[in-house]
Write a protein that holds these residues in place. Structure first.
Motif, PDB file in Angstrom:
ATOM      1  N   LEU A   1       0.981  -1.173  -0.120  1.00 52.39           N
ATOM      2  CA  LEU A   1       0.050   0.070   0.139  1.00 52.39           C
ATOM      3  C   LEU A   1       0.954   1.444   0.066  1.00 52.39           C
ATOM      4  CD1 LEU A   1      -2.776  -1.167   2.595  1.00 52.39           C
ATOM      5  CD2 LEU A   1      -2.973  -0.613   0.183  1.00 52.39           C
ATOM      6  N   VAL A   2       1.868   1.291   0.947  1.00 52.44           N
ATOM      7  CA  VAL A   2       2.791   2.317   1.036  1.00 52.44           C
ATOM      8  C   VAL A   2       3.359   2.594  -0.457  1.00 52.44           C
ATOM      9  CG1 VAL A   2       4.837   3.153   1.929  1.00 52.44           C
ATOM     10  CG2 VAL A   2       3.236   2.365   3.350  1.00 52.44           C
ATOM     11  N   TYR A   3       4.012   1.611  -0.992  1.00 52.73           N
ATOM     12  CA  TYR A   3       4.810   1.449  -2.262  1.00 52.73           C
ATOM     13  C   TYR A   3       3.824   1.896  -3.477  1.00 52.73           C
ATOM     14  CZ  TYR A   3       7.387   0.124  -6.286  1.00 52.73           C
ATOM     15  OH  TYR A   3       8.026  -0.101  -7.482  1.00 52.73           O
ATOM     16  N   ASN A   4       2.576   1.305  -3.503  1.00 49.65           N
ATOM     17  CA  ASN A   4       1.813   1.875  -4.482  1.00 49.65           C
ATOM     18  C   ASN A   4       1.301   3.577  -4.321  1.00 49.65           C
ATOM     19  OD1 ASN A   4       1.602  -0.546  -5.934  1.00 49.65           O
ATOM     20  ND2 ASN A   4      -0.197  -1.113  -4.939  1.00 49.65           N
ATOM     21  N   ARG A   5       1.320   3.955  -3.201  1.00 47.61           N
ATOM     22  CA  ARG A   5       0.863   5.250  -2.951  1.00 47.61           C
ATOM     23  C   ARG A   5       2.158   6.169  -3.288  1.00 47.61           C
ATOM     24  NH1 ARG A   5      -1.906   9.434  -3.491  1.00 47.61           N
ATOM     25  NH2 ARG A   5      -2.164  10.903  -1.815  1.00 47.61           N
ATOM     26  N   MET A   6       3.105   5.888  -3.022  1.00 45.33           N
ATOM     27  CA  MET A   6       4.294   6.614  -3.288  1.00 45.33           C
ATOM     28  C   MET A   6       4.696   6.562  -4.918  1.00 45.33           C
ATOM     29  SD  MET A   6       8.274   5.706  -2.315  1.00 45.33           S
ATOM     30  CE  MET A   6       8.449   4.572  -3.563  1.00 45.33           C
ATOM     31  N   THR A   7       4.217   5.430  -5.482  1.00 37.38           N
ATOM     32  CA  THR A   7       4.473   5.403  -7.004  1.00 37.38           C
ATOM     33  C   THR A   7       3.555   6.324  -7.590  1.00 37.38           C
ATOM     34  OG1 THR A   7       5.293   2.958  -6.935  1.00 37.38           O
ATOM     35  CG2 THR A   7       4.298   3.853  -8.906  1.00 37.38           C
ATOM     36  N   GLU A   8       2.170   6.257  -7.311  1.00 36.90           N
ATOM     37  CA  GLU A   8       1.112   7.207  -7.825  1.00 36.90           C
ATOM     38  C   GLU A   8       1.507   8.736  -7.653  1.00 36.90           C
ATOM     39  OE1 GLU A   8      -3.713   8.120  -7.513  1.00 36.90           O
ATOM     40  OE2 GLU A   8      -2.830   6.236  -6.585  1.00 36.90           O
TER      41      GLU A   8
END
Length: 101
Positions: free
Chosen positions: A16-23
């Protein structure tokens, strides 16, 4: 020797953190979707953005790890205090029961 797999909730939180950072970084840095490859400016921006977020996440986790023992100690103390009050409260409730007419 293999390390044990992390619990699923930790993997989920990481993703979740990785996806949020990527977005967040993609929206901030990529302005032209007409080309397959990133421009040098977009790539530099993405590296900077991701680096900032990773460093801030490390600082946040360091603070969490430092604070967690005191939080757990306070929770244990609160639990012990409420457990000690429970018999007193039930005894008071029993003695304050109304008498039959």
């Amino acid at each position: 020797e293999r390390l044990p797999a992390p619990p699923l909730f930790q993997l989920r939180d990481f993703l979740l953190v990785y996806n949020r950072m990527t977005e967040l970084c993609f929206r901030h840095c990529v302005s032209n979707l007409n080309y397959r490859l990133l421009t040098g400016r977009e790539e530099t921006c993405l590296d900077s953005c991701a680096g900032k977020l990773v460093r801030s996440n490390h600082r946040l986790m360091s603070a969490y790890v430092a604070l967690m023992p005191s939080i757990m100690q306070r929770r244990a103390s609160d639990y012990e205090a409420s457990a000690a009050r429970a018999p007193q409260n039930s005894a008071q409730a029993g003695s304050a029961a109304p008498t039959a007419l």
